[in-house]
Design a protein around this motif. Structure first.
Motif, PDB file in Angstrom:
ATOM      1  N   VAL A 104       0.855  -1.221   0.098  1.00  0.00           N
ATOM      2  CA  VAL A 104      -0.085   0.022   0.122  1.00  0.00           C
ATOM      3  C   VAL A 104       1.088   1.345   0.025  1.00  0.00           C
ATOM      4  O   VAL A 104       1.910   1.528   0.898  1.00  0.00           O
ATOM      5  CB  VAL A 104      -0.834  -0.135   1.328  1.00  0.00           C
ATOM      6  N   ASP A 105       0.792   1.954  -1.047  1.00  0.00           N
ATOM      7  CA  ASP A 105       1.518   3.268  -1.201  1.00  0.00           C
ATOM      8  C   ASP A 105       0.783   4.457  -1.657  1.00  0.00           C
ATOM      9  O   ASP A 105       0.773   4.436  -3.030  1.00  0.00           O
ATOM     10  CB  ASP A 105       2.762   3.087  -2.141  1.00  0.00           C
ATOM     11  N   LEU A 106      -0.216   4.950  -1.110  1.00  0.00           N
ATOM     12  CA  LEU A 106      -1.358   5.607  -1.580  1.00  0.00           C
ATOM     13  C   LEU A 106      -1.199   7.026  -1.085  1.00  0.00           C
ATOM     14  O   LEU A 106      -1.570   7.587   0.010  1.00  0.00           O
ATOM     15  CB  LEU A 106      -2.848   5.091  -1.306  1.00  0.00           C
ATOM     16  N   TYR A 107      -0.809   7.838  -2.211  1.00  0.00           N
ATOM     17  CA  TYR A 107      -0.309   9.365  -1.861  1.00  0.00           C
ATOM     18  C   TYR A 107      -0.931  10.150  -2.999  1.00  0.00           C
ATOM     19  O   TYR A 107      -0.737   9.676  -3.983  1.00  0.00           O
ATOM     20  CB  TYR A 107       1.004   9.840  -1.418  1.00  0.00           C
ATOM     21  N   ASP A 108      -1.420  11.300  -2.734  1.00  0.00           N
ATOM     22  CA  ASP A 108      -1.830  11.986  -4.054  1.00  0.00           C
ATOM     23  C   ASP A 108      -0.701  13.051  -4.158  1.00  0.00           C
ATOM     24  O   ASP A 108       0.458  12.888  -3.653  1.00  0.00           O
ATOM     25  CB  ASP A 108      -3.128  12.999  -3.371  1.00  0.00           C
ATOM     26  N   PRO A 114      -1.518   9.788   3.974  1.00  0.00           N
ATOM     27  CA  PRO A 114      -2.053   8.671   2.960  1.00  0.00           C
ATOM     28  C   PRO A 114      -3.664   8.865   2.589  1.00  0.00           C
ATOM     29  O   PRO A 114      -4.358   9.425   3.243  1.00  0.00           O
ATOM     30  CB  PRO A 114      -2.221   7.545   4.049  1.00  0.00           C
ATOM     31  N   VAL A 115      -3.843   8.557   1.337  1.00  0.00           N
ATOM     32  CA  VAL A 115      -5.357   8.838   0.773  1.00  0.00           C
ATOM     33  C   VAL A 115      -6.439   8.127   1.560  1.00  0.00           C
ATOM     34  O   VAL A 115      -7.309   8.923   1.769  1.00  0.00           O
ATOM     35  CB  VAL A 115      -5.422   8.597  -0.689  1.00  0.00           C
ATOM     36  N   TYR A 116      -6.094   7.102   1.942  1.00  0.00           N
ATOM     37  CA  TYR A 116      -6.916   6.272   2.933  1.00  0.00           C
ATOM     38  C   TYR A 116      -6.397   5.948   4.147  1.00  0.00           C
ATOM     39  O   TYR A 116      -5.043   5.323   4.154  1.00  0.00           O
ATOM     40  CB  TYR A 116      -7.554   5.150   2.257  1.00  0.00           C
ATOM     41  N   ASP A 117      -6.772   6.125   5.268  1.00  0.00           N
ATOM     42  CA  ASP A 117      -6.073   6.084   6.594  1.00  0.00           C
ATOM     43  C   ASP A 117      -7.232   6.012   7.921  1.00  0.00           C
ATOM     44  O   ASP A 117      -6.834   6.337   8.841  1.00  0.00           O
ATOM     45  CB  ASP A 117      -5.136   7.258   6.809  1.00  0.00           C
ATOM     46  N   ASP A 118      -8.252   5.188   7.419  1.00  0.00           N
ATOM     47  CA  ASP A 118      -9.248   4.861   8.564  1.00  0.00           C
ATOM     48  C   ASP A 118      -9.269   3.389   8.863  1.00  0.00           C
ATOM     49  O   ASP A 118      -8.819   2.410   8.016  1.00  0.00           O
ATOM     50  CB  ASP A 118     -10.440   5.610   8.466  1.00  0.00           C
ATOM     51  N   LEU A 148      -0.393   3.991  12.632  1.00  0.00           N
ATOM     52  CA  LEU A 148       0.012   2.446  13.065  1.00  0.00           C
ATOM     53  C   LEU A 148      -0.778   1.988  13.976  1.00  0.00           C
ATOM     54  O   LEU A 148      -1.463   0.797  14.033  1.00  0.00           O
ATOM     55  CB  LEU A 148       1.261   2.597  13.674  1.00  0.00           C
ATOM     56  N   ASP A 149      -1.607   2.825  14.861  1.00  0.00           N
ATOM     57  CA  ASP A 149      -2.732   2.384  15.864  1.00  0.00           C
ATOM     58  C   ASP A 149      -3.910   1.740  14.949  1.00  0.00           C
ATOM     59  O   ASP A 149      -4.381   0.745  15.371  1.00  0.00           O
ATOM     60  CB  ASP A 149      -3.165   3.678  16.499  1.00  0.00           C
ATOM     61  N   ARG A 150      -4.132   2.334  13.925  1.00  0.00           N
ATOM     62  CA  ARG A 150      -5.290   1.992  13.008  1.00  0.00           C
ATOM     63  C   ARG A 150      -5.081   0.538  12.637  1.00  0.00           C
ATOM     64  O   ARG A 150      -5.839  -0.274  12.419  1.00  0.00           O
ATOM     65  CB  ARG A 150      -5.914   2.985  12.168  1.00  0.00           C
ATOM     66  N   ILE A 151      -3.696   0.618  11.940  1.00  0.00           N
ATOM     67  CA  ILE A 151      -3.278  -0.761  11.335  1.00  0.00           C
ATOM     68  C   ILE A 151      -3.257  -1.898  12.408  1.00  0.00           C
ATOM     69  O   ILE A 151      -3.684  -2.835  11.987  1.00  0.00           O
ATOM     70  CB  ILE A 151      -2.111  -0.526  10.650  1.00  0.00           C
TER      71      ILE A 151
END
Length: 226
Positions: A104-108, A114-118, A148-151
């Motif tokens: 996962v390497d999602l940046y605009d 990160p584009v998605y980070d939830d 990192l907490d969400r992951i």
């Protein structure tokens, strides 16, 4: 990209994104979210001939530029490029257990986060992995802790964090399925084989590994368990 060596990973964080080689060295399918300049895509296509690589990229312009200027290989049995939103792709039917690896390497274009980070997204990432499966996430910025907490929540605490790259990126690996346990001698042998086969600095990856939410570094003499 180095024009004379287009399949080489030049950036440290890109090299670290290949650390799943230590845990699951022979994936059948690699799912990549985010194409960028196709560095990871080209590397997997060259060095994982036994795997199918599927790349999801939202921007058709990015895909076109990668094809024209960055040597993106032609699509075929081993490479599929999908123009789609990453979360939408993960939520489509038959995505459960889709791949052995997830990168996962999602940046605009602004690269502020990160584009998605939830949690919804990270849960979808976990569901997309077969058992056993490994995901690697590129996190960039000074405040990676909440990500990192969400992951860790999505992956039930099975998260290992690598040393921060020189450019500031922090790579996290997460796993699903049965515990992946690599004994010390096997870990050293895998790292040496990775270096010999691909030129990646795999032995350097072993320095500074730690579990998320734990300040203690993992000791090489204990092997690696996630």
């Amino acid at each position: 990209m180095r024009i004379s060596q287009p399949y080489r990973l030049e950036l440290e964080y890109q090299q670290q994104m290949m650390a799943p080689l230590l845990l699951l060295p022979r994936p059948r399918r690699v799912l990549q979210l985010g194409l960028g300049a196709a560095a990871l895509t080209k590397f997997c296509h060259r060095h994982l001939p036994f795997a199918q690589t599927v790349v999801v990229e939202l921007d058709r312009t990015v895909i076109g530029i990668a094809r024209r200027w960055f040597g993106l290989p032609e699509e075929g049995q081993r490479l599929t490029i999908v123009c789609d939103d990453a979360l939408a792709f993960l939520q489509r039917p038959r995505r459960g257990g889709f791949s052995d690896w997830l990168q996962v390497d999602l940046y605009d274009a602004r690269a502020r986060g990160p584009v998605y980070d939830d949690l919804l997204f990270y849960d979808a990432c976990r569901q997309a992995l077969r058992w056993p499966g490994v995901a690697s996430f590129n996190l960039f910025g000074h405040r990676c802790g909440p990500s990192l907490d969400r992951i860790a929540t999505a992956f039930e605490g099975r998260v290992i964090v690598m040393n921060r790259a020189r450019a500031g990126n922090r790579i996290a690996m997460a796993a699903v399925g049965p515990t992946i346990r690599i004994e010390p001698q096997q870990l050293r042998e895998r790292a040496a084989a990775i270096e010999a086969g691909s030129g990646l600095p795999a032995r350097r990856w072993l320095v500074g590994l730690r579990r998320h939410a734990g300040a203690t570094r993992l000791r090489l003499q204990d092997g690696l368990s996630i």
